[in-house]
Design a protein around this motif. Structure first.
Motif, PDB file in Angstrom:
ATOM      1  N   LEU A   7     117.849  42.281  27.835  1.00 43.77           N
ATOM      2  CA  LEU A   7     117.609  43.160  26.700  1.00 43.77           C
ATOM      3  C   LEU A   7     116.665  42.441  25.743  1.00 43.77           C
ATOM      4  CD1 LEU A   7     118.984  45.844  25.147  1.00 43.77           C
ATOM      5  CD2 LEU A   7     119.797  44.002  23.696  1.00 43.77           C
ATOM      6  N   VAL A   8     115.553  43.080  25.411  1.00 40.53           N
ATOM      7  CA  VAL A   8     114.593  42.489  24.480  1.00 40.53           C
ATOM      8  C   VAL A   8     114.584  43.324  23.209  1.00 40.53           C
ATOM      9  CG1 VAL A   8     112.190  41.806  24.111  1.00 40.53           C
ATOM     10  CG2 VAL A   8     113.177  41.663  26.401  1.00 40.53           C
ATOM     11  N   THR A   9     114.951  42.726  22.102  1.00 39.94           N
ATOM     12  CA  THR A   9     114.875  43.456  20.834  1.00 39.94           C
ATOM     13  C   THR A   9     113.474  43.259  20.254  1.00 39.94           C
ATOM     14  OG1 THR A   9     115.599  41.625  19.457  1.00 39.94           O
ATOM     15  CG2 THR A   9     117.328  43.007  20.404  1.00 39.94           C
ATOM     16  N   GLY A  10     113.075  44.173  19.391  1.00 38.71           N
ATOM     17  CA  GLY A  10     111.751  44.069  18.763  1.00 38.71           C
ATOM     18  C   GLY A  10     110.637  44.231  19.780  1.00 38.71           C
ATOM     19  N   VAL A  11     110.830  45.107  20.759  1.00 40.26           N
ATOM     20  CA  VAL A  11     109.888  45.223  21.879  1.00 40.26           C
ATOM     21  C   VAL A  11     108.564  45.871  21.445  1.00 40.26           C
ATOM     22  CG1 VAL A  11     110.634  47.477  22.744  1.00 40.26           C
ATOM     23  CG2 VAL A  11     109.806  45.741  24.361  1.00 40.26           C
ATOM     24  N   THR A  70     121.500  38.980  29.644  1.00 40.32           N
ATOM     25  CA  THR A  70     120.672  38.099  28.823  1.00 40.32           C
ATOM     26  C   THR A  70     120.068  38.895  27.663  1.00 40.32           C
ATOM     27  OG1 THR A  70     120.116  36.771  30.745  1.00 40.32           O
ATOM     28  CG2 THR A  70     118.696  36.527  28.822  1.00 40.32           C
ATOM     29  N   VAL A  71     120.223  38.387  26.456  1.00 37.64           N
ATOM     30  CA  VAL A  71     119.657  39.059  25.286  1.00 37.64           C
ATOM     31  C   VAL A  71     118.578  38.165  24.689  1.00 37.64           C
ATOM     32  CG1 VAL A  71     120.123  39.942  22.968  1.00 37.64           C
ATOM     33  CG2 VAL A  71     121.800  40.295  24.796  1.00 37.64           C
ATOM     34  N   ALA A  72     117.375  38.705  24.559  1.00 36.60           N
ATOM     35  CA  ALA A  72     116.291  37.975  23.888  1.00 36.60           C
ATOM     36  C   ALA A  72     116.085  38.635  22.531  1.00 36.60           C
ATOM     37  CB  ALA A  72     115.023  38.022  24.723  1.00 36.60           C
ATOM     38  N   HIS A  73     116.488  37.925  21.501  1.00 38.99           N
ATOM     39  CA  HIS A  73     116.426  38.502  20.160  1.00 38.99           C
ATOM     40  C   HIS A  73     115.089  38.143  19.523  1.00 38.99           C
ATOM     41  CE1 HIS A  73     117.440  40.093  16.391  1.00 38.99           C
ATOM     42  NE2 HIS A  73     117.978  39.018  15.822  1.00 38.99           N
ATOM     43  N   MET A  74     114.182  39.128  19.527  1.00 38.94           N
ATOM     44  CA  MET A  74     112.804  38.885  19.076  1.00 38.94           C
ATOM     45  C   MET A  74     112.495  39.613  17.778  1.00 38.94           C
ATOM     46  SD  MET A  74     111.584  37.098  21.544  1.00 38.94           S
ATOM     47  CE  MET A  74     109.833  37.276  21.256  1.00 38.94           C
ATOM     48  N   SER A  75     113.487  40.304  17.211  1.00 36.30           N
ATOM     49  CA  SER A  75     113.108  41.163  16.096  1.00 36.30           C
ATOM     50  C   SER A  75     113.435  40.558  14.729  1.00 36.30           C
ATOM     51  CB  SER A  75     113.723  42.547  16.252  1.00 36.30           C
ATOM     52  OG  SER A  75     115.070  42.523  15.865  1.00 36.30           O
ATOM     53  N   VAL A  76     113.340  39.224  14.638  1.00 36.31           N
ATOM     54  CA  VAL A  76     113.388  38.614  13.309  1.00 36.31           C
ATOM     55  C   VAL A  76     111.946  38.606  12.813  1.00 36.31           C
ATOM     56  CG1 VAL A  76     114.024  36.592  11.969  1.00 36.31           C
ATOM     57  CG2 VAL A  76     115.327  37.195  13.993  1.00 36.31           C
ATOM     58  N   THR A  97     120.653  41.219  12.989  1.00 41.86           N
ATOM     59  CA  THR A  97     121.156  40.122  13.808  1.00 41.86           C
ATOM     60  C   THR A  97     122.678  40.140  13.863  1.00 41.86           C
ATOM     61  OG1 THR A  97     119.246  38.798  13.215  1.00 41.86           O
ATOM     62  CG2 THR A  97     121.135  37.617  14.088  1.00 41.86           C
ATOM     63  N   MET A  98     123.303  40.386  12.704  1.00 41.47           N
ATOM     64  CA  MET A  98     124.770  40.414  12.688  1.00 41.47           C
ATOM     65  C   MET A  98     125.306  41.470  13.652  1.00 41.47           C
ATOM     66  SD  MET A  98     125.669  40.008   8.658  1.00 41.47           S
ATOM     67  CE  MET A  98     127.440  39.934   8.858  1.00 41.47           C
ATOM     68  N   GLN A  99     124.717  42.674  13.587  1.00 41.10           N
ATOM     69  CA  GLN A  99     125.164  43.751  14.476  1.00 41.10           C
ATOM     70  C   GLN A  99     124.945  43.387  15.942  1.00 41.10           C
ATOM     71  OE1 GLN A  99     126.695  46.559  14.298  1.00 41.10           O
ATOM     72  NE2 GLN A  99     126.733  47.101  12.112  1.00 41.10           N
ATOM     73  N   LEU A 100     123.764  42.856  16.213  1.00 38.88           N
ATOM     74  CA  LEU A 100     123.425  42.503  17.599  1.00 38.88           C
ATOM     75  C   LEU A 100     124.394  41.447  18.124  1.00 38.88           C
ATOM     76  CD1 LEU A 100     121.277  42.761  19.934  1.00 38.88           C
ATOM     77  CD2 LEU A 100     120.245  40.710  18.968  1.00 38.88           C
ATOM     78  N   LEU A 101     124.655  40.432  17.309  1.00 37.75           N
ATOM     79  CA  LEU A 101     125.530  39.352  17.754  1.00 37.75           C
ATOM     80  C   LEU A 101     126.966  39.837  17.892  1.00 37.75           C
ATOM     81  CD1 LEU A 101     124.134  36.255  15.807  1.00 37.75           C
ATOM     82  CD2 LEU A 101     123.583  37.069  18.089  1.00 37.75           C
ATOM     83  N   VAL A 114     118.833  34.272  23.779  1.00 38.40           N
ATOM     84  CA  VAL A 114     117.621  33.544  23.387  1.00 38.40           C
ATOM     85  C   VAL A 114     117.173  34.100  22.047  1.00 38.40           C
ATOM     86  CG1 VAL A 114     115.226  32.981  23.976  1.00 38.40           C
ATOM     87  CG2 VAL A 114     116.949  33.185  25.785  1.00 38.40           C
ATOM     88  N   VAL A 115     117.037  33.230  21.045  1.00 31.75           N
ATOM     89  CA  VAL A 115     116.688  33.711  19.714  1.00 31.75           C
ATOM     90  C   VAL A 115     115.389  33.060  19.256  1.00 31.75           C
ATOM     91  CG1 VAL A 115     117.436  33.893  17.314  1.00 31.75           C
ATOM     92  CG2 VAL A 115     119.119  34.047  19.149  1.00 31.75           C
ATOM     93  N   LYS A 116     114.498  33.895  18.774  1.00 29.59           N
ATOM     94  CA  LYS A 116     113.233  33.398  18.207  1.00 29.59           C
ATOM     95  C   LYS A 116     113.493  33.025  16.755  1.00 29.59           C
ATOM     96  CE  LYS A 116     110.034  36.218  16.489  1.00 29.59           C
ATOM     97  NZ  LYS A 116     109.099  36.098  15.387  1.00 29.59           N
ATOM     98  N   SER A 117     113.386  31.733  16.464  1.00 29.53           N
ATOM     99  CA  SER A 117     113.508  31.299  15.071  1.00 29.53           C
ATOM    100  C   SER A 117     112.191  30.634  14.676  1.00 29.53           C
ATOM    101  CB  SER A 117     114.694  30.353  14.916  1.00 29.53           C
ATOM    102  OG  SER A 117     114.874  30.031  13.565  1.00 29.53           O
ATOM    103  N   THR A 118     112.205  29.902  13.601  1.00 24.20           N
ATOM    104  CA  THR A 118     110.955  29.346  13.098  1.00 24.20           C
ATOM    105  C   THR A 118     111.183  27.953  12.543  1.00 24.20           C
ATOM    106  OG1 THR A 118     109.387  29.513  11.271  1.00 24.20           O
ATOM    107  CG2 THR A 118     111.438  30.659  11.002  1.00 24.20           C
ATOM    108  N   THR A 119     110.135  27.137  12.556  1.00 27.61           N
ATOM    109  CA  THR A 119     110.254  25.810  11.945  1.00 27.61           C
ATOM    110  C   THR A 119     110.324  25.924  10.424  1.00 27.61           C
ATOM    111  OG1 THR A 119     107.863  25.574  11.952  1.00 27.61           O
ATOM    112  CG2 THR A 119     109.039  24.629  13.806  1.00 27.61           C
TER     113      THR A 119
END
Lengths: 364, 320
Positions: A7-11, A70-76, A97-101, A114-119
């Motif tokens: 599942l890819v969010t923010g597709v 597998t969940v790829a959380h891309m919509s941050v 994110t809270m709802q998804l998690l 898999v979560v896309k975060s940032t430095t």
């Protein structure tokens, strides 16, 4: 454990779309389900699009019915543009994110996240170490914008990791994406006709080429890499150096004025100059990617400089300061110097001989 | 031969101009130019070409900066050339014990700090670059305050400094860099003139544990002469607190003479590098033994203090 149903969010966003397209080209992945509030504009291959808002509990039904593993959380999302302002952006990032998690926690089929975060979660301050490793704490927690959202998202992700130890959580902290196609606040910043900079500061910046970022995301989904990883191109550029490499003209403002100028830019919708971006333009940031190279097993193909150069060439921006012109100028000056030296010596020689000619009769 | 008496006076110290002048007596224009092309001018042209290449690199951004923001191109071509006359002509610095500094691999140079403005650290940088056979760049560990100041902050990073924290120090030493630390910090640099050459407390010994963890030798370094460049006779603590700086210095010439008071006194300096204190045998476990760290810190401090006394006794005067 290989990913069967992803599942890819923010597709419908750039990175989510590219990830979905890459995964659907991979035969080991049986199904790719893309979720977003608007349909994707790009070609996402055999991805099945589900129009859903991750802020809505409907996402749990999608995960359960498709037996997503597998969940790829891309919509941050990084900027309030397109999201409908900062409030909506925070809603999407944090509540989404809270709802998804929550949905992931309830779904026994989910095995990997898999979560896309940032430095940007490391913040940006004068007291920062030169490079942040994954286990270092920020010197000052980011207090606003994307960075703060990402800190909160990471907190919820860690929470899920504690409650569901059987789920492999991969947290990817990406440096600033750059490349010929991607559109980010920073690419817009460098595309400004005159690039504003904070007076008396020259931050170190690190870039990640979009292709490297995509490859890391793809591997995180199809391979097993539990843990937190910094993802950035090797090396750093100084902001002034980057502006020069892009052939841009810079203008400097004292830091209070940058916030003011920033808010004008922000209101005009041109470039996102949120306060944490201004701190970044003042102090910059660098991250250590040893864990990416040694544990994750991926070395970015583009280093920071190559990534930036690829952006400059690929985005087709006009260089106001052109290296070819600099060369021509250099050659002209050298020519002038060469001729000038010869002429100068000639004049001196003539003058001296004239002096000696004048003096010799007088002395004689 | 009247020409012979008159002409050499114009270019006594410059062989090329003398040649040009004596030749001009016979053949006015052609020979001098030819003579100079063979002698001084091509060198001069090479310098201009070098400067142009440098400018081109700066304009197009084609230079490398390391992860700490160190810019060797700018340091070697601008910063060191600016500091060099100060080092050679103004403070006439004499270095001793350069053989104690390794030609390669990491090492930690620990020095006394003095002089109101950290000129001593920049001069140590010049010493190690110009007078060490391996022309090493010193990577300095600087105080937090440095990185909050506009203009100073990027200059510090570009010239090789980074924040004085264990993470950065260990990263540099593990990478085989020569790291410099002035553990007295503002206590040392901002102490009154009456306390000159009396070492202050050496922080919390963080530099020793960093060296132990990285397994690099500690090289004590004693700097004599920097105490006298700006004799600090007073301080304005209230103003300093208001501005958020450690001290506002009053010297015999500042602020009395205004900007003129910022000219340092031309004291004669000696920089002595002592024998390395090896740490690799103790091992990184020693970094977690506070007693060992304290003892080592004291040992380094004592060596520097004794060397300072020795150098002060040997020194003929402050200015010569």
């Amino acid at each position: 454990m290989s990913a069967k149903v992803v599942l890819v969010t923010g597709v419908s966003r750039y990175l989510g779309g590219r990830l979905a397209a890459q995964l659907s080209a991979d035969d080991t992945v049986e199904r790719v389900i893309g979720v977003d509030v608007i349909p994707p504009k790009t070609d996402v291959g055999r991805t099945e699009f589900v129009r859903a808002d991750i802020r809505n509990p409907i996402i749990a039904k999608v995960i359960a019915s498709a037996q997503v593993d597998t969940v790829a959380h891309m919509s941050v999302i990084a900027t309030p543009f397109g999201a409908g302002g900062r409030t909506a952006m925070k809603e999407i990032n944090v509540i989404g994110t809270m709802q998804l998690l929550a949905a992931c926690q309830k779904a026994p089929s989910v095995r990997k996240l898999v979560v896309k975060s940032t430095t940007a979660v490391y913040g940006s301050s004068s007291r920062d170490p030169a490079l942040f490793s994954e286990n270092m704490e920020p010197r000052g927690l980011p207090r606003s914008g994307y960075a703060k959202d990402s800190v909160e998202v990471e907190g919820y992700v860690r929470g899920l990791g504690r409650r569901r130890p059987d789920v492999d959580v991969t947290l990817l902290r990406f440096a600033n994406f750059i490349g010929p196609r991607i559109d980010t606040p920073l690419t817009r910043y460098f595309s400004l006709p005159v690039v504003p900079r904070v007076l008396g500061f020259d931050p170190r910046v690190q870039f990640l080429h979009e292709d490297d970022g995509m490859e890391v995301l793809r591997r995180a989904v199809v391979e097993d890499h539990r843990g937190t990883f910094n993802v950035a191109g090797d090396g750093v550029l100084l902001l002034s150096q980057a502006i020069r490499r892009a052939g841009r003209v810079e203008v400097t403002f004292p830091s209070p004025a940058v916030s003011l100028v920033g808010s004008i830019f922000r209101r005009s919708g041109l470039v996102d100059f949120s306060p944490e971006q201004v701190a970044f333009l003042q102090f910059g940031r660098g991250v250590d990617t040893t864990r990416l190279r040694e544990d994750f097993g991926y070395t970015p193909r583009f280093n920071t400089i190559e990534s930036f150069d690829d952006f400059v060439v690929g985005s087709g921006m006009t260089r106001l300061v052109d290296p070819a012109r600099a060369d021509a100028l250099g050659a002209a000056v050298m020519g002038l110097v060469g001729r000038g030296a010869a002429a100068g010596m000639g004049v001196v020689g003539a003058a001296l001989s004239a002096v000696s000619a004048v003096r010799s009769p007088a002395n004689a | 031969m009247p020409e012979a008496r008159v002409i050499p006076l114009d270019g006594r110290n410059d062989p090329s101009s003398r040649r040009r002048a004596s030749a001009s007596a016979d053949e006015p224009i052609e020979l001098p130019v030819g003579g100079d092309r063979a002698g001084g001018a091509p060198d001069w042209e090479r310098k201009v070409a070098g400067a142009m290449a440098f400018l081109r690199r700066r304009i197009t951004g084609e230079y490398d900066v390391d992860e700490f923001g160190f810019d060797p191109d700018l340091t070697d071509n601008v910063m060191l050339p600016v500091l060099r006359p100060l080092y050679e002509k103004y403070f006439r610095i004499e270095t001793r014990g350069m053989e104690n500094v390794p030609s390669e691999g990491g090492a930690l140079i620990v020095a006394n700090h003095s002089g109101t403005i950290p000129v001593d650290s920049t001069m140590t940088t010049v010493a190690l670059h110009d007078h060490h056979p391996a022309r090493r760049h010193l990577r300095m560990l600087a105080a937090d305050l440095v990185f909050t100041l506009p203009i100073i902050a990027p200059m510090a990073r570009k010239s090789g400094s980074t924040l004085a924290c264990n993470e950065d120090a260990e990263r540099l030493m593990r990478a085989g860099e020569l790291v410099g630390v002035w553990p007295e910090g503002f206590k040392g640099i901002g102490k009154p003139f009456s306390e000159r050459y009396k070492l202050q407390r050496f922080g919390r010994g963080g530099f020793v544990s960093a060296a132990l963890r990285s397994g690099v030798p500690i090289i004590p370094c004693s700097i004599v002469g920097a105490e006298e460049i700006y004799p600090l006779v007073g301080n304005i603590p209230t103003l300093a607190r208001a501005l958020g700086v450690p001290y506002i210095p009053i010297t015999p010439f500042f602020p009395l003479l205004g900007p003129l008071g910022l000219i340092p006194l031309p004291s004669k300096w000696i920089i002595e590098f002592g024998e390395p204190i090896e740490t690799d045998k103790i091992g990184s476990a020693g970094a977690d033994d506070p007693m060992l760290v304290f003892n080592l810190t004291d040992q380094v401090r004592e060596v520097i203090q004794q060397t300072l006394y020795k150098l002060l006794l040997a020194r003929r005067s402050v200015f010569f």
